[in-house]
Design a protein around this motif. Structure first.
Motif, PDB file in Angstrom:
ATOM      1  N   MET A   1       0.839  -1.196   0.000  1.00  0.00           N
ATOM      2  CA  MET A   1       0.000   0.000   0.000  1.00  0.00           C
ATOM      3  C   MET A   1       0.876   1.249   0.000  1.00  0.00           C
ATOM      4  SD  MET A   1      -3.175   0.657   2.475  1.00  0.00           S
ATOM      5  CE  MET A   1      -4.210   2.069   2.302  1.00  0.00           C
ATOM      6  N   LYS A   2       0.456   2.248  -0.805  1.00  0.00           N
ATOM      7  CA  LYS A   2       1.271   3.466  -0.933  1.00  0.00           C
ATOM      8  C   LYS A   2       0.584   4.621  -0.207  1.00  0.00           C
ATOM      9  CE  LYS A   2       3.139   2.127  -5.408  1.00  0.00           C
ATOM     10  NZ  LYS A   2       2.222   1.243  -6.150  1.00  0.00           N
ATOM     11  N   LEU A   3       1.321   5.211   0.736  1.00  0.00           N
ATOM     12  CA  LEU A   3       0.771   6.294   1.549  1.00  0.00           C
ATOM     13  C   LEU A   3       1.420   7.615   1.184  1.00  0.00           C
ATOM     14  CD1 LEU A   3      -0.070   3.835   3.278  1.00  0.00           C
ATOM     15  CD2 LEU A   3       0.669   5.102   5.293  1.00  0.00           C
ATOM     16  N   LEU A   4       0.616   8.642   1.040  1.00  0.00           N
ATOM     17  CA  LEU A   4       1.153   9.994   0.927  1.00  0.00           C
ATOM     18  C   LEU A   4       0.817  10.702   2.240  1.00  0.00           C
ATOM     19  CD1 LEU A   4       0.757  12.415  -2.082  1.00  0.00           C
ATOM     20  CD2 LEU A   4       0.667  13.224   0.253  1.00  0.00           C
ATOM     21  N   ILE A   5       1.844  11.171   2.944  1.00  0.00           N
ATOM     22  CA  ILE A   5       1.611  11.868   4.209  1.00  0.00           C
ATOM     23  C   ILE A   5       2.173  13.281   4.094  1.00  0.00           C
ATOM     24  CG2 ILE A   5       1.934  11.829   6.720  1.00  0.00           C
ATOM     25  CD1 ILE A   5       2.526   8.855   6.540  1.00  0.00           C
ATOM     26  N   THR A   6       1.359  14.271   4.401  1.00  0.00           N
ATOM     27  CA  THR A   6       1.830  15.663   4.388  1.00  0.00           C
ATOM     28  C   THR A   6       2.136  16.095   5.824  1.00  0.00           C
ATOM     29  OG1 THR A   6      -0.369  16.596   4.683  1.00  0.00           O
ATOM     30  CG2 THR A   6       0.345  16.199   2.408  1.00  0.00           C
ATOM     31  N   GLY A   7       2.904  17.165   5.936  1.00  0.00           N
ATOM     32  CA  GLY A   7       3.194  17.716   7.266  1.00  0.00           C
ATOM     33  C   GLY A   7       4.141  16.846   8.070  1.00  0.00           C
ATOM     34  N   THR A   8       5.065  16.172   7.391  1.00  0.00           N
ATOM     35  CA  THR A   8       5.908  15.200   8.106  1.00  0.00           C
ATOM     36  C   THR A   8       7.072  15.850   8.855  1.00  0.00           C
ATOM     37  OG1 THR A   8       7.138  14.766   6.078  1.00  0.00           O
ATOM     38  CG2 THR A   8       5.338  13.256   6.615  1.00  0.00           C
ATOM     39  N   THR A   9       7.252  17.170   8.693  1.00  0.00           N
ATOM     40  CA  THR A   9       8.216  17.858   9.566  1.00  0.00           C
ATOM     41  C   THR A   9       7.522  18.306  10.855  1.00  0.00           C
ATOM     42  OG1 THR A   9       7.739  19.916   8.392  1.00  0.00           O
ATOM     43  CG2 THR A   9       9.706  18.708   7.695  1.00  0.00           C
ATOM     44  N   GLY A  10       6.226  18.059  10.962  1.00  0.00           N
ATOM     45  CA  GLY A  10       5.452  18.456  12.139  1.00  0.00           C
ATOM     46  C   GLY A  10       5.350  17.322  13.155  1.00  0.00           C
ATOM     47  N   ARG A  11       4.662  17.610  14.266  1.00  0.00           N
ATOM     48  CA  ARG A  11       4.597  16.647  15.376  1.00  0.00           C
ATOM     49  C   ARG A  11       3.926  15.339  14.979  1.00  0.00           C
ATOM     50  NH1 ARG A  11       5.899  16.986  19.682  1.00  0.00           N
ATOM     51  NH2 ARG A  11       6.076  19.247  19.525  1.00  0.00           N
ATOM     52  N   LEU A  12       2.711  15.432  14.450  1.00  0.00           N
ATOM     53  CA  LEU A  12       1.975  14.202  14.151  1.00  0.00           C
ATOM     54  C   LEU A  12       2.539  13.503  12.912  1.00  0.00           C
ATOM     55  CD1 LEU A  12      -0.342  12.244  14.648  1.00  0.00           C
ATOM     56  CD2 LEU A  12      -1.849  13.782  13.378  1.00  0.00           C
ATOM     57  N   GLY A  13       2.746  14.277  11.836  1.00  0.00           N
ATOM     58  CA  GLY A  13       3.226  13.672  10.592  1.00  0.00           C
ATOM     59  C   GLY A  13       4.545  12.948  10.793  1.00  0.00           C
ATOM     60  N   GLY A  14       5.422  13.538  11.592  1.00  0.00           N
ATOM     61  CA  GLY A  14       6.730  12.919  11.845  1.00  0.00           C
ATOM     62  C   GLY A  14       6.587  11.551  12.502  1.00  0.00           C
ATOM     63  N   VAL A  15       5.650  11.455  13.431  1.00  0.00           N
ATOM     64  CA  VAL A  15       5.455  10.167  14.134  1.00  0.00           C
ATOM     65  C   VAL A  15       4.779   9.148  13.226  1.00  0.00           C
ATOM     66  CG1 VAL A  15       4.077   9.116  15.991  1.00  0.00           C
ATOM     67  CG2 VAL A  15       5.577  11.045  16.472  1.00  0.00           C
ATOM     68  N   LEU A  16       3.858   9.607  12.381  1.00  0.00           N
ATOM     69  CA  LEU A  16       3.232   8.653  11.449  1.00  0.00           C
ATOM     70  C   LEU A  16       4.302   8.026  10.560  1.00  0.00           C
ATOM     71  CD1 LEU A  16      -0.115  10.370  10.315  1.00  0.00           C
ATOM     72  CD2 LEU A  16       0.350   8.978  12.338  1.00  0.00           C
ATOM     73  N   VAL A  17       5.238   8.847  10.084  1.00  0.00           N
ATOM     74  CA  VAL A  17       6.311   8.304   9.238  1.00  0.00           C
ATOM     75  C   VAL A  17       7.090   7.242  10.009  1.00  0.00           C
ATOM     76  CG1 VAL A  17       8.495   8.867   8.087  1.00  0.00           C
ATOM     77  CG2 VAL A  17       6.515  10.352   7.781  1.00  0.00           C
ATOM     78  N   ARG A  18       7.457   7.551  11.261  1.00  0.00           N
ATOM     79  CA  ARG A  18       8.231   6.579  12.056  1.00  0.00           C
ATOM     80  C   ARG A  18       7.466   5.276  12.248  1.00  0.00           C
ATOM     81  NH1 ARG A  18      10.431   8.548  17.639  1.00  0.00           N
ATOM     82  NH2 ARG A  18      10.395   6.319  17.968  1.00  0.00           N
ATOM     83  N   HIS A  19       6.150   5.402  12.465  1.00  0.00           N
ATOM     84  CA  HIS A  19       5.348   4.192  12.705  1.00  0.00           C
ATOM     85  C   HIS A  19       5.170   3.344  11.457  1.00  0.00           C
ATOM     86  CE1 HIS A  19       3.550   4.216  16.837  1.00  0.00           C
ATOM     87  NE2 HIS A  19       4.115   5.409  16.809  1.00  0.00           N
ATOM     88  N   TYR A  20       5.010   4.012  10.293  1.00  0.00           N
ATOM     89  CA  TYR A  20       4.585   3.264   9.108  1.00  0.00           C
ATOM     90  C   TYR A  20       5.727   2.906   8.154  1.00  0.00           C
ATOM     91  CZ  TYR A  20       0.075   5.327  10.570  1.00  0.00           C
ATOM     92  OH  TYR A  20      -1.024   5.720  11.281  1.00  0.00           O
ATOM     93  N   THR A  21       6.896   3.516   8.354  1.00  0.00           N
ATOM     94  CA  THR A  21       7.920   3.457   7.305  1.00  0.00           C
ATOM     95  C   THR A  21       8.371   2.035   6.953  1.00  0.00           C
ATOM     96  OG1 THR A  21       9.932   4.508   6.530  1.00  0.00           O
ATOM     97  CG2 THR A  21       9.967   3.769   8.810  1.00  0.00           C
ATOM     98  N   SER A  22       8.383   1.121   7.934  1.00  0.00           N
ATOM     99  CA  SER A  22       8.900  -0.215   7.618  1.00  0.00           C
ATOM    100  C   SER A  22       7.858  -1.084   6.914  1.00  0.00           C
ATOM    101  CB  SER A  22       9.376  -0.910   8.897  1.00  0.00           C
ATOM    102  OG  SER A  22       8.281  -1.056   9.755  1.00  0.00           O
ATOM    103  N   ARG A  23       6.594  -0.667   6.933  1.00  0.00           N
ATOM    104  CA  ARG A  23       5.543  -1.553   6.408  1.00  0.00           C
ATOM    105  C   ARG A  23       4.826  -1.028   5.168  1.00  0.00           C
ATOM    106  NH1 ARG A  23       2.189  -1.238  10.535  1.00  0.00           N
ATOM    107  NH2 ARG A  23       3.643  -0.027  11.785  1.00  0.00           N
ATOM    108  N   TYR A  24       5.057   0.230   4.820  1.00  0.00           N
ATOM    109  CA  TYR A  24       4.353   0.804   3.666  1.00  0.00           C
ATOM    110  C   TYR A  24       5.328   1.590   2.798  1.00  0.00           C
ATOM    111  CZ  TYR A  24       0.416  -0.182   6.743  1.00  0.00           C
ATOM    112  OH  TYR A  24      -0.473  -0.812   7.566  1.00  0.00           O
TER     113      TYR A  24
END
Ligand SMILES: NC(=O)c1ccc[n+]([C@@H]2O[C@H](COP(=O)([O-])OP(=O)(O)OC[C@H]3O[C@@H](n4cnc5c(N)ncnc54)[C@H](OP(=O)(O)O)[C@@H]3O)[C@@H](O)[C@H]2O)c1
Length: 292
Positions: A1-24
């Motif tokens: 699955m391909k995810l586009l996440i915006t705001g990844t230099t911010g608080r929430l976006g940054g954590v979403l990247v850390r959580h999802y990066t190994s699986r998506y």
């Protein structure tokens, strides 16, 4: 699955990247590739990106900046999400728009559920409410995830970091004691969102994503100090004194007072009660001790 996440230099976006990066497969365009202040440029930019799910964490999140720059805030918080929603609808991708407890006026002490009419009291809240409305107009299957008082992550200091820093600098501690909401862990939000899109893809519309329990900035700050002492992050317990919201003439935007959202719908979807902000806060502070 391909995810586009915006705001990844911010608080929430940054954590979403850390959580999802190994699986998506993640696409995390910054403002150089996807500038929300120029919604008219975004359709072309988005069409060049390959994604099945778009999570929009970007926005102007300071109520005072929104009050000072209302047109910019409207473009970023309302018009840009509408462009994203139109593109998601066109290609059949799922969209999750992150919104806020500030869509409510804060005049009632009741828990705020998803059926309540929104009535923001400042421009930040109005632009976020308009973002919700336009996203759901363009992409009716979108999920609008309302969050409050975020803590966790490492992109800039959140309120608990500020309290700990002030203690370490020997400052006396003061925080607002007459404004209520639900502190919420960005790590919990990352888990809830993943579960929602994986297991419950048909859930759409507004959904409150917050930990259980209520706090003022004062009680929240005191809990940070108490846990930090218990966990050995601070040597001694200090008292967080309360001050009044009205004593902050430096606030440009009016703040809503009671914005504690009900997480009953989230609990029903998860199939169990949502854990308290205190439990999530203690766990996060513990992870700081472990250097995680
Ligand atoms: N923080 C809270 O307590 C809280 C409470 C309720 C709701 N929310 C909502 O939760 C979401 C995430 O909040 P957050 O605290 O993680 O936000 P944040 O830390 O303030 O980060 C905002 C993000 O938006 C990006 N951004 C701003 N203007 C942009 C533009 N013109 N083009 C592209 N990107 C742009 C920023 O990128 P740059 O680094 O390039 O500026 C940054 O990555 C927001 O929708 C907010 O309304 C947050």
């Amino acid at each position: 699955m391909k995810l586009l996440i915006t705001g990844t230099t911010g608080r929430l976006g940054g954590v979403l990247v850390r959580h999802y990066t190994s699986r998506y497969d993640l696409l995390t365009p910054g403002r150089d590739r996807l500038d929300l202040s120029k919604p008219e440029s975004m359709t072309t930019a988005l069409r060049d990106m390959d994604f099945d799910l778009l999570i929009n964490c970007a926005g102007i999140t300071s109520p005072d900046v929104c009050e000072r720059e209302p047109e910019l805030a409207a473009r970023i918080n309302a018009e840009a999400p509408a462009v994203m929603a139109t593109e998601c609808q066109r290609r059949g991708a799922r969209m999750i728009q992150i919104s806020t407890d500030y869509v409510f006026d804060g005049e009632t002490e009741d828990l705020l559920d998803e059926t309540l009419i929104t009535n923001p009291v400042n421009h930040y809240g109005r632009t976020k409410r308009d973002g919700e409305t336009t996203v759901l107009r363009e992409c009716p299957e979108a999920l609008v995830a309302r969050v409050s008082w975020l803590f966790g992550g490492s992109n800039g200091p959140s309120f608990p970091d500020q309290i700990l820093n002030e203690v370490r600098q020997g400052k006396s501690l003061q925080a607002i004691g007459d404004k209520w909401s639900a502190p919420t862990s960005v790590h919990d939000i990352a888990s809830w969102l993943e579960l929602l899109w994986q297991k419950m893809p048909s859930v759409s519309g507004p959904l409150n994503l917050c930990n259980s329990g209520v706090a003022t900035w004062q009680t929240y700050g005191q809990q940070v100090v108490d846990f930090a002492v218990e966990l050995g992050l601070l040597a001694e317990r200090l008292e967080v004194k309360g001050n009044r919201l009205d004593d902050f003439p430096s606030f440009i935007a009016r703040r809503p007072r009671h914005t504690v959202m009900s997480n009953a719908r989230l609990a029903e979807l998860l199939g169990h009660p949502v854990r308290s902000w205190k439990e999530a806060l203690r766990e996060w502070l513990q992870s700081l001790c472990a250097g995680a």
